[in-house]
Design a protein around this motif. Structure first.
Motif, PDB file in Angstrom:
ATOM      1  N   MET A  91      -5.413  17.708   2.220  1.00 44.63           N
ATOM      2  CA  MET A  91      -5.816  18.488   1.046  1.00 44.63           C
ATOM      3  C   MET A  91      -7.310  18.812   1.052  1.00 44.63           C
ATOM      4  SD  MET A  91      -2.907  19.000  -0.470  1.00 44.63           S
ATOM      5  CE  MET A  91      -3.670  19.999  -1.738  1.00 44.63           C
ATOM      6  N   ARG A 116       7.377  14.797   5.349  1.00 43.34           N
ATOM      7  CA  ARG A 116       5.996  15.190   5.624  1.00 43.34           C
ATOM      8  C   ARG A 116       5.198  15.115   4.321  1.00 43.34           C
ATOM      9  NH1 ARG A 116       6.978  20.680   9.317  1.00 43.34           N
ATOM     10  NH2 ARG A 116       8.468  19.732  10.783  1.00 43.34           N
ATOM     11  N   ILE A 117       4.056  14.477   4.391  1.00 40.78           N
ATOM     12  CA  ILE A 117       3.206  14.316   3.203  1.00 40.78           C
ATOM     13  C   ILE A 117       1.797  14.806   3.524  1.00 40.78           C
ATOM     14  CG2 ILE A 117       2.309  12.701   1.478  1.00 40.78           C
ATOM     15  CD1 ILE A 117       4.429  10.646   2.515  1.00 40.78           C
ATOM     16  N   LEU A 118       1.322  15.778   2.760  1.00 33.79           N
ATOM     17  CA  LEU A 118      -0.080  16.201   2.855  1.00 33.79           C
ATOM     18  C   LEU A 118      -0.737  15.780   1.549  1.00 33.79           C
ATOM     19  CD1 LEU A 118       0.462  19.731   4.441  1.00 33.79           C
ATOM     20  CD2 LEU A 118      -0.011  17.567   5.603  1.00 33.79           C
ATOM     21  N   CYS A 119      -1.790  15.004   1.666  1.00 33.90           N
ATOM     22  CA  CYS A 119      -2.336  14.386   0.454  1.00 33.90           C
ATOM     23  C   CYS A 119      -3.831  14.157   0.602  1.00 33.90           C
ATOM     24  CB  CYS A 119      -1.614  13.069   0.192  1.00 33.90           C
ATOM     25  SG  CYS A 119      -1.687  11.938   1.592  1.00 33.90           S
ATOM     26  N   GLY A 120      -4.366  13.301  -0.259  1.00 39.03           N
ATOM     27  CA  GLY A 120      -5.757  12.876  -0.171  1.00 39.03           C
ATOM     28  C   GLY A 120      -5.727  11.369   0.005  1.00 39.03           C
ATOM     29  N   HIS A 121      -5.772  10.657  -1.127  1.00 38.96           N
ATOM     30  CA  HIS A 121      -5.530   9.211  -1.072  1.00 38.96           C
ATOM     31  C   HIS A 121      -4.152   8.943  -0.458  1.00 38.96           C
ATOM     32  CE1 HIS A 121      -9.016   7.977  -3.284  1.00 38.96           C
ATOM     33  NE2 HIS A 121      -8.691   8.644  -4.366  1.00 38.96           N
ATOM     34  N   MET A 124      -1.175   5.073  -2.691  1.00 40.43           N
ATOM     35  CA  MET A 124      -0.042   5.052  -3.627  1.00 40.43           C
ATOM     36  C   MET A 124       1.289   5.221  -2.908  1.00 40.43           C
ATOM     37  SD  MET A 124      -1.506   8.001  -3.025  1.00 40.43           S
ATOM     38  CE  MET A 124      -1.010   9.637  -2.510  1.00 40.43           C
ATOM     39  N   ILE A 125       1.258   5.318  -1.593  1.00 41.75           N
ATOM     40  CA  ILE A 125       2.506   5.447  -0.844  1.00 41.75           C
ATOM     41  C   ILE A 125       2.998   4.057  -0.452  1.00 41.75           C
ATOM     42  CG2 ILE A 125       3.612   6.423   1.203  1.00 41.75           C
ATOM     43  CD1 ILE A 125       1.463   8.664   0.987  1.00 41.75           C
ATOM     44  N   ASP A 126       4.245   3.832  -0.795  1.00 39.12           N
ATOM     45  CA  ASP A 126       4.850   2.517  -0.590  1.00 39.12           C
ATOM     46  C   ASP A 126       5.554   2.503   0.768  1.00 39.12           C
ATOM     47  OD1 ASP A 126       5.823  -0.015  -1.203  1.00 39.12           O
ATOM     48  OD2 ASP A 126       7.661   0.805  -2.068  1.00 39.12           O
TER      49      ASP A 126
ATOM     50  N   ARG B   2      -0.522   4.730 -13.640  1.00 35.64           N
ATOM     51  CA  ARG B   2      -0.481   5.826 -12.677  1.00 35.64           C
ATOM     52  C   ARG B   2       0.687   6.779 -13.002  1.00 35.64           C
ATOM     53  NH1 ARG B   2       0.072   3.618  -6.943  1.00 35.64           N
ATOM     54  NH2 ARG B   2      -1.955   2.737  -7.477  1.00 35.64           N
ATOM     55  N   GLU B  83      -4.555   7.364 -14.366  1.00 33.65           N
ATOM     56  CA  GLU B  83      -4.697   7.723 -12.944  1.00 33.65           C
ATOM     57  C   GLU B  83      -3.599   8.753 -12.654  1.00 33.65           C
ATOM     58  OE1 GLU B  83      -3.837   4.418 -10.465  1.00 33.65           O
ATOM     59  OE2 GLU B  83      -4.235   5.506  -8.602  1.00 33.65           O
ATOM     60  N   PHE B  85      -1.766  11.756 -10.465  1.00 27.82           N
ATOM     61  CA  PHE B  85      -1.537  12.465  -9.214  1.00 27.82           C
ATOM     62  C   PHE B  85      -0.634  13.664  -9.478  1.00 27.82           C
ATOM     63  CE2 PHE B  85      -2.814   8.426  -7.403  1.00 27.82           C
ATOM     64  CZ  PHE B  85      -3.428   8.769  -6.207  1.00 27.82           C
ATOM     65  N   TRP B 113      -9.116  16.855  -4.887  1.00 24.75           N
ATOM     66  CA  TRP B 113      -8.115  16.999  -3.823  1.00 24.75           C
ATOM     67  C   TRP B 113      -7.466  15.673  -3.430  1.00 24.75           C
ATOM     68  CZ3 TRP B 113      -8.782  14.402   0.777  1.00 24.75           C
ATOM     69  CH2 TRP B 113     -10.085  13.988   1.102  1.00 24.75           C
ATOM     70  N   LYS B 114      -8.166  14.568  -3.669  1.00 22.26           N
ATOM     71  CA  LYS B 114      -7.599  13.265  -3.288  1.00 22.26           C
ATOM     72  C   LYS B 114      -6.390  12.884  -4.132  1.00 22.26           C
ATOM     73  CE  LYS B 114     -11.889  11.454  -1.405  1.00 22.26           C
ATOM     74  NZ  LYS B 114     -13.152  10.810  -1.771  1.00 22.26           N
ATOM     75  N   TYR B 115      -6.226  13.571  -5.264  1.00 20.72           N
ATOM     76  CA  TYR B 115      -5.127  13.258  -6.176  1.00 20.72           C
ATOM     77  C   TYR B 115      -4.044  14.339  -6.153  1.00 20.72           C
ATOM     78  CZ  TYR B 115      -8.134   9.538  -7.707  1.00 20.72           C
ATOM     79  OH  TYR B 115      -8.920   8.410  -7.718  1.00 20.72           O
ATOM     80  N   ARG B 116      -3.987  15.087  -5.056  1.00 19.45           N
ATOM     81  CA  ARG B 116      -2.966  16.132  -4.897  1.00 19.45           C
ATOM     82  C   ARG B 116      -2.053  15.736  -3.741  1.00 19.45           C
ATOM     83  NH1 ARG B 116      -6.774  21.612  -5.220  1.00 19.45           N
ATOM     84  NH2 ARG B 116      -7.850  21.055  -7.174  1.00 19.45           N
ATOM     85  N   ILE B 117      -0.759  15.808  -3.978  1.00 21.78           N
ATOM     86  CA  ILE B 117       0.227  15.441  -2.954  1.00 21.78           C
ATOM     87  C   ILE B 117       1.212  16.586  -2.781  1.00 21.78           C
ATOM     88  CG2 ILE B 117       1.957  13.738  -2.234  1.00 21.78           C
ATOM     89  CD1 ILE B 117       0.835  11.876  -4.476  1.00 21.78           C
ATOM     90  N   LEU B 118       1.321  17.095  -1.555  1.00 18.66           N
ATOM     91  CA  LEU B 118       2.365  18.071  -1.231  1.00 18.66           C
ATOM     92  C   LEU B 118       3.312  17.361  -0.271  1.00 18.66           C
ATOM     93  CD1 LEU B 118       0.120  21.247  -0.776  1.00 18.66           C
ATOM     94  CD2 LEU B 118       1.336  20.470  -2.827  1.00 18.66           C
ATOM     95  N   CYS B 119       4.571  17.311  -0.626  1.00 18.35           N
ATOM     96  CA  CYS B 119       5.491  16.476   0.135  1.00 18.35           C
ATOM     97  C   CYS B 119       6.901  17.039   0.083  1.00 18.35           C
ATOM     98  CB  CYS B 119       5.459  15.055  -0.435  1.00 18.35           C
ATOM     99  SG  CYS B 119       5.841  15.004  -2.196  1.00 18.35           S
ATOM    100  N   ILE B 125       6.555   7.227  -3.417  1.00 21.90           N
ATOM    101  CA  ILE B 125       5.285   7.159  -4.147  1.00 21.90           C
ATOM    102  C   ILE B 125       5.397   6.141  -5.274  1.00 21.90           C
ATOM    103  CG2 ILE B 125       3.592   8.464  -5.488  1.00 21.90           C
ATOM    104  CD1 ILE B 125       4.557  10.920  -3.841  1.00 21.90           C
ATOM    105  N   ASP B 126       4.434   5.248  -5.279  1.00 23.92           N
ATOM    106  CA  ASP B 126       4.444   4.136  -6.213  1.00 23.92           C
ATOM    107  C   ASP B 126       3.649   4.535  -7.455  1.00 23.92           C
ATOM    108  OD1 ASP B 126       4.760   1.528  -7.160  1.00 23.92           O
ATOM    109  OD2 ASP B 126       2.870   0.884  -6.252  1.00 23.92           O
TER     110      ASP B 126
END
Lengths: 174, 174
Positions: A91, A116-121, A124-126, B2, B83, B85, B113-119, B125-126
């Motif tokens: 991102m 497929r995951i495009l992200c920043g942090h 939070m992925i388990d 979250r 928090e 996302f 951008w660190k809090y954006r997830i495209l998946c 996701i936890d």
């Protein structure tokens, strides 16, 4: 077992992608041995560092990266045996998003878009296993197995189980 | 706390984006009342359904969606307190990836951008709260609070706490 695998410097050779672009632009050669002893930024003039960062924002940079040796075969075997997600902090570079999707389509067509995951942090992925070249991702990963994929920038890091290449990853995970 | 918030039909009005494109292409009007009683595909000729799906792959479709009423104000307040996302299953539509990033930059510039997830899948996701319009995402969410954002396609769903609009979301989460 759920495994999350990073893209740049784990699957895609972003490091040598940068070096090659730099060498071409300045008609120079960066000593490949030195890269493992010094940081890349210490091998180039200070005023060139921003130019190098700029490469990451150029259209086509991520689309044209080479696949790291062994990644295709081992990830296919992992895919068949485990629950594999690809996870890239893309991102930060919006122009790279579709390029990364297209790159996966070309080199890893068996990886379904749902994985497929495009992200920043990434914290939070388990998952059970994280395979990443960045210590800052492994530091905050909540799963039990933190694997550091060796890259010139992380050579001094000692806190995580190191995986030097895909052959080593296969031994650990298959 | 979250919270993961879906984009299409929660933040971005993809549903009416589709309806408007359809109405323009066929110079017709879809009865807005009927949309809440019947599925959209039952309101159009069967042979038009694939054309509608095709809109989702057109460049610009996701970039130009309107913001759902109240989303900006309430998500800003959630962002300041919790928090947050943003999480969209955008990998299905590779051309939408940068469009979604650009759309967030325009309408939700405070979301780093660190809090954006495209998946694709979201179950890994936890989080404590999922706010989504799709029952199939809520079904497999592992967190405690599963909130269904009302959309014409989910009006018959009864298994989750329903959130009819952003005003209702604010009451629950702020």
């Amino acid at each position: 077992m759920r495994i999350i695998i990073d893209m740049d410097e784990v699957m895609a050779d972003a490091y040598w992608g940068l070096v090659e672009k730099y060498e071409n632009q300045f008609n120079t050669t960066i000593d490949q041995e030195q890269v493992w002893e010094k940081k890349l930024r210490d091998l180039i003039p200070e005023e060139h560092y921003k130019i190098g960062i700029g490469y990451l924002y150029e259209p086509g940079f991520f689309r044209n990266l080479r696949v790291i040796k062994g990644a295709q075969e081992v990830i296919k075997a992992l895919w068949d045996k485990h629950e594999v997600f690809i996870c890239s902090a893309a991102m930060q570079f919006p122009q790279s998003l579709q390029e990364k999707s297209d790159w996966l389509d070309e080199h890893f067509p068996f990886i379904d878009w749902k994985y497929r995951i495009l992200c920043g942090h990434k914290y939070m992925i388990d998952a059970d296993v994280m395979l990443d070249d960045h210590a800052y991702n492994l530091e905050v990963f909540t799963g039990p197995q933190k694997l550091l994929f060796t890259s010139p920038h992380n050579i001094a890091e000692e806190r995580f189980t190191r995986v030097d290449n895909w052959e080593a990853a296969a031994k650990l995970l298959l």
